[in-house]
Design an enzyme around this catalytic site. Sequence first.
Site, mmCIF file in Angstrom:
data_model
loop_
_atom_site.group_PDB
_atom_site.id
_atom_site.type_symbol
_atom_site.label_atom_id
_atom_site.label_comp_id
_atom_site.label_asym_id
_atom_site.label_seq_id
_atom_site.Cartn_x
_atom_site.Cartn_y
_atom_site.Cartn_z
ATOM 1 N N SER A 124 1.791 -6.455 -7.442
ATOM 2 C CA SER A 124 1.229 -5.592 -6.404
ATOM 3 C C SER A 124 0.053 -4.803 -6.953
ATOM 4 O O SER A 124 0.006 -4.484 -8.154
ATOM 5 C CB SER A 124 2.329 -4.618 -5.956
ATOM 6 O OG SER A 124 1.776 -3.557 -5.220
ATOM 7 N N TYR A 148 9.106 2.057 -7.987
ATOM 8 C CA TYR A 148 8.813 0.692 -7.508
ATOM 9 C C TYR A 148 7.680 0.073 -8.331
ATOM 10 O O TYR A 148 7.794 -1.046 -8.843
ATOM 11 C CB TYR A 148 8.434 0.725 -6.017
ATOM 12 C CG TYR A 148 7.801 -0.564 -5.533
ATOM 13 C CD1 TYR A 148 8.561 -1.723 -5.361
ATOM 14 C CD2 TYR A 148 6.425 -0.640 -5.261
ATOM 15 C CE1 TYR A 148 7.971 -2.908 -4.937
ATOM 16 C CE2 TYR A 148 5.838 -1.814 -4.837
ATOM 17 C CZ TYR A 148 6.611 -2.946 -4.675
ATOM 18 O OH TYR A 148 6.022 -4.128 -4.263
ATOM 19 N N LYS A 152 7.447 -3.270 -11.132
ATOM 20 C CA LYS A 152 6.482 -4.387 -11.127
ATOM 21 C C LYS A 152 5.794 -4.491 -12.493
ATOM 22 O O LYS A 152 5.610 -5.579 -13.029
ATOM 23 C CB LYS A 152 5.441 -4.193 -10.018
ATOM 24 C CG LYS A 152 6.008 -4.328 -8.602
ATOM 25 C CD LYS A 152 6.413 -5.762 -8.297
ATOM 26 C CE LYS A 152 7.035 -5.913 -6.923
ATOM 27 N NZ LYS A 152 7.686 -7.222 -6.733
HETATM 28 P P1 NAD Z 1 10.758 -8.539 2.223
HETATM 29 O O1 NAD Z 1 11.720 -7.415 2.029
HETATM 30 O O2 NAD Z 1 10.425 -8.947 3.616
HETATM 31 O O3 NAD Z 1 11.265 -9.832 1.440
HETATM 32 C C1 NAD Z 1 12.028 -9.741 0.259
HETATM 33 C C2 NAD Z 1 13.226 -10.647 0.426
HETATM 34 O O4 NAD Z 1 14.013 -10.572 -0.758
HETATM 35 C C3 NAD Z 1 14.111 -10.244 1.606
HETATM 36 O O5 NAD Z 1 14.370 -11.374 2.414
HETATM 37 C C4 NAD Z 1 15.392 -9.745 0.934
HETATM 38 O O6 NAD Z 1 16.544 -10.020 1.721
HETATM 39 C C5 NAD Z 1 15.379 -10.513 -0.378
HETATM 40 N N1 NAD Z 1 16.112 -9.844 -1.455
HETATM 41 C C6 NAD Z 1 16.065 -8.534 -1.804
HETATM 42 N N2 NAD Z 1 16.899 -8.317 -2.841
HETATM 43 C C7 NAD Z 1 17.447 -9.514 -3.167
HETATM 44 C C8 NAD Z 1 18.382 -9.930 -4.151
HETATM 45 N N3 NAD Z 1 18.930 -9.048 -5.020
HETATM 46 N N4 NAD Z 1 18.734 -11.232 -4.188
HETATM 47 C C9 NAD Z 1 18.204 -12.115 -3.318
HETATM 48 N N5 NAD Z 1 17.325 -11.784 -2.357
HETATM 49 C C10 NAD Z 1 16.954 -10.491 -2.285
HETATM 50 O O7 NAD Z 1 9.428 -8.165 1.422
HETATM 51 P P2 NAD Z 1 7.999 -8.873 1.402
HETATM 52 O O8 NAD Z 1 7.038 -7.963 2.058
HETATM 53 O O9 NAD Z 1 8.124 -10.276 1.864
HETATM 54 O O10 NAD Z 1 7.710 -8.820 -0.157
HETATM 55 C C11 NAD Z 1 7.983 -9.903 -1.007
HETATM 56 C C12 NAD Z 1 7.624 -9.521 -2.433
HETATM 57 O O11 NAD Z 1 6.244 -9.139 -2.479
HETATM 58 C C13 NAD Z 1 8.417 -8.337 -2.980
HETATM 59 O O12 NAD Z 1 8.714 -8.598 -4.338
HETATM 60 C C14 NAD Z 1 7.461 -7.179 -2.859
HETATM 61 O O13 NAD Z 1 7.703 -6.185 -3.823
HETATM 62 C C15 NAD Z 1 6.126 -7.877 -3.103
HETATM 63 N N6 NAD Z 1 4.997 -7.158 -2.504
HETATM 64 C C16 NAD Z 1 5.044 -6.845 -1.173
HETATM 65 C C17 NAD Z 1 3.993 -6.119 -0.606
HETATM 66 C C18 NAD Z 1 4.043 -5.712 0.835
HETATM 67 O O14 NAD Z 1 3.376 -4.739 1.217
HETATM 68 N N7 NAD Z 1 4.791 -6.400 1.721
HETATM 69 C C19 NAD Z 1 2.887 -5.748 -1.388
HETATM 70 C C20 NAD Z 1 2.866 -6.121 -2.735
HETATM 71 C C21 NAD Z 1 3.927 -6.831 -3.298
#
Ligand code: NAD
Length: 340
Positions: A124, A148, A152
């Site tokens: 991120s 958080y 990362k």
């Molecule tokens: P999201 O919450 O929609 O998707 C994450 C998924 O991981 C969910 O389906 C959740 O059920 C699953 N999950 C969580 N803990 C788990 C575990 N212990 N075991 C198995 N599954 C698990 O989030 P997103 O927006 O799709 O983000 C995906 C990744 O991208 C994350 O790692 C997040 O930190 C990173 N990210 C997101 C953003 C954003 O703004 N959306 C920005 C930068 C980085």
Amino acid sequence: MRVLVTGGAGYIGLHASLELLGAGHEVVILDNLVNSKREALGRLETLAGQSVSFYEGDVRDRALLDRVFTDHKVDAVMHFAGLKAVGESTQRPLEYYDVNVNGSWTLVSAMVHHQVHCIVFSSSATVYGNPHEVPIREDFPLSATNPYGRTKLVVEEMLRDVAAAYPELSVVLLRYFNPGGAHKSGLIGEDPNGIPNNLIPFIAQVAVGKRDQLAVFGDDYDTPDGTGVRDYIHVLDLAEGHVVALERLHHERGVHVYNLGTGRGYSVLQVLKAFEAVVGRPLKYRVVDRRPGDIGECWADPAKATESLGWSAKRGIGEMVEDVWRWQSQNPDGFSGLSD
Ligand code: NAD
Ligand code: UDP
């Protein structure tokens, strides 16, 4: 390639899985559904026109990972699974370290054991902390302002150490800026639990009548209109970036770091105006205090990804908001209550 997508039922994982399937790859999803719904996977299969192997379980569960890697000869992993709410991470840091750091450690340990040699990790822009200037390049100093962000950073560092010890590994760190948008079909999109933390889903819920008004977190930043400026990247551009990075880099050993952003910043009020233009009416907002930990402006220099991967974001803010609006208006309650 056969790709294990952890967190593949979540917002970005769904779109990346669809893009992988469209490019002819095979997808195996592992997700514990803590922040997603099973119905989303039905929609993914409808859009892809094929079924997808799904394991409901936790990325910290080594026995489950052993089963997945034994059942499927996986070529690469896209690791999306994790917790992502900045505010919550300050209240529940141990949970964030457990899921994000211990989860990644368990996954990578299993990959090494089962000789899976490529991981694409969801990092991120938060790893740049409070950047000294914009646009942000990959070689800027790294820091974190909340638990958080620190998870990362820790995972990025762990992956560097592992790549140094196991030279057959290819590690791709993709630093996303602010993802938004939804698939053109309106069938999949972002479905936050409870009150959205992020700007785009919050405005979408104001537009659809689920929330009364947007709270604009501060209008006294050193930006053109005083509100925070961010680099909003369409989730379809992100998904394409993942597939391009995987295809180009899965045999390139070592650590590869890329910003995935558009290179343009928009203020909170500009995003609100873009929504108003699509929805066709004014949306209520009021200015409140700054949100603790927020920075004034943050946008990417995406040149490295363009030069070495041939990838760049193609979709602008107007298209992003149109796609969010289609998704939100067709599914005011997200994936809840779907029967497909
Ligand atoms: P999201 O919450 O929609 O998707 C994450 C998924 O991981 C969910 O389906 C959740 O059920 C699953 N999950 C969580 N803990 C788990 C575990 N212990 N075991 C198995 N599954 C698990 O989030 P997103 O927006 O799709 O983000 C995906 C990744 O991208 C994350 O790692 C997040 O930190 C990173 N990210 C997101 C953003 C954003 O703004 N959306 C920005 C930068 C980085
Ligand atoms: N923001 C806002 N009101 C909200 C949510 C966010 O004014 O309800 C602002 C926030 O201060 C930042 C921008 O919108 O300037 C993007 O915030 P978001 O939480 O979506 O992403 P961040 O960049 O903080 O990860």
